[in-house]
Motif scaffolding. Structure first.
Motif: not given
Length: 442
Positions: A85-90, A92-107, A366-367
């Protein structure tokens, strides 16, 4: 209130305020409470409680930022949706991938941490510890297939048990309080307090996770901020109380800092205290993995809807309308990471550096989004600015793991280029959330 297209046709609003609070607490109180109070006390001595107090205050703006963004813009995309919403889909999607690829390792790291507490008591070998870790991971995946109503209800019960055990640990330590343990108060100088505060930051990561579930909050505009404020207060009090009693009873040093909670409980309860802490460790690690599995599955769903991830990531269960495509990806990735840990190729300490880097990168995104999206709300914008300064100040100290988000950026760019070249000109990406596409089928 911003709501993504097709929201009402997809995920359901089922999470009440108590469940929201439980999910927040479960995502923030992780394995850190088992490790960091003793390690921080060893690093800075009694003055570590000053760092705990400071971090408990500084984390409030971060929690408020995430809570306000979730209240104003509820979406399964969470932080990535805010950045979009703040900076565009490109971006936003990268931040989504940051979070998504954290969990299979951190879990798997969290699961093995909990399993090791039981393994020590039962004198288990590596195979048995990792088998229990696999069970800790599998149960939340299965629960999430049946929806957040079940996962949220179970989380509420688990968090109640965790808090009861932690309060028991604090209460049984009170008779062993000794004021002499607070002198000298600053044995290693002021810089040691700053180093301890940096170590403690990892105990307060987790506010971003539940934003991905905000599309399933009941009355998100009201309950998101109420949930984050209640949970921030509970988390700060619990952490500070455990840390204070760790110092007051001198349950650290001499090679026992990493198990300070066990040492503290042992003072009054003896060997049974080890079992109490082991049970707490299992509950804590289960709760954290449950919250992150729920959140990551939904970011996979959101990325697929955007055409920024493989279409099968967006599959929803026919009956329960839960993101089984995202859960399948997380289960597969977690199995690989757990196998790597079992092989001994990398250690827990080495592996955890990777999700730490992507979580910090997620917070920075996010900040930055909060600064732009809350221009009309001075308090929210101030909270976002404070959080941004804290996270940016930490990032340079990540070392080589700071490169992991850059690797993700490169991988996503390569995938996007290959996908674009494979789609004939003039054809738009399919929306996997539409009823006539695989996302709505089991």
């Amino acid at each position: 209130m911003s709501m993504p297209s097709g929201h009402k046709q997809g995920l359901r609003e089922v999470l009440s305020l108590p469940q929201i609070v439980a999910l927040y607490i479960g995502s923030v109180i992780g394995s850190g409470i088992l490790l960091v109070p003793g390690l921080a006390a060893e690093l800075a001595g009694p003055s570590s409680i000053v760092a705990w107090l400071a971090m408990s205050i500084l984390v409030i703006p971060m929690a408020i930022t995430m809570g306000l963004l979730a209240a104003r813009h509820p979406s399964s995309g969470g932080v990535s949706h805010f950045v979009k919403l703040a900076y565009g889909a490109r971006y936003g999607n990268l931040v989504g991938w940051f979070f998504l690829l954290s969990v299979p390792i951190g879990g798997p790291v969290v699961a093995v941490t909990g399993a090791q507490y039981v393994g020590v008591l039962l004198h288990w070998g590596s195979g048995q510890v990792h088998a229990l870790a696999a069970l800790i991971m599998v149960v939340p995946f299965v629960m999430n297939i049946f929806g957040l109503r079940l996962a949220g209800s179970v989380q509420t019960v688990v968090i109640a048990l965790i808090l009861a055990i932690l309060l028991l640990a604090i209460g049984t330590a009170i008779p062993h309080y000794d004021a002499a343990n607070f002198t000298p108060f600053l044995p290693r100088g002021g810089f040691s307090v700053m180093k301890a505060a940096g170590l403690m930051f990892w105990c307060f990561i987790g506010w971003e996770a539940v934003t991905h579930l905000s599309a399933e909050f009941v009355d998100p505009r009201r309950n998101a901020i109420r949930g984050v404020l209640w949970s921030a207060g509970v988390v700060a009090l619990i952490y500070f109380a455990v840390a204070f009693m760790t110092v007051a009873t001198h349950s650290y040093g001499d090679g026992q800092s990493a198990a300070s909670l066990s040492v503290m409980v042992h003072l009054s309860l003896g060997p049974v205290g080890g079992w109490i802490v082991a049970v707490a460790a299992l509950f804590i690690c289960f709760a954290a993995h449950n919250a992150y599995a729920s959140a990551a599955a939904r970011i996979a769903y959101a990325l697929a809807r955007e055409g920024a991830a493989p279409r099968w990531f967006g599959r929803l269960h026919r009956k329960y309308r839960t993101p089984i495509g995202g859960l399948a990806f997380l289960a597969a990735g977690s199995a690989i990471a757990l196998a790597v840990l079992y092989s001994g190729v990398v250690s827990l300490a080495q592996l955890i550096e990777l999700p730490n880097a992507t979580f910090i990168a997620t917070y920075i995104g996010g900040c930055l989004a909060g600064v732009r999206l809350m221009r009309d709300y001075p308090l929210g914008r101030a909270a976002a600015w404070i959080s941004l300064v804290v996270t940016l100040g930490l990032y340079p100290f990540l070392g080589w793991s700071a490169l992991y988000p850059l690797v993700i950026v490169a991988i996503v760019q390569v995938w996007q280029r290959r996908r674009t070249s494979a789609v004939p000109a003039g054809l738009a990406p399919a929306d996997p959330a539409k009823p006539d596409l695989p996302a709505s089928h089991s």
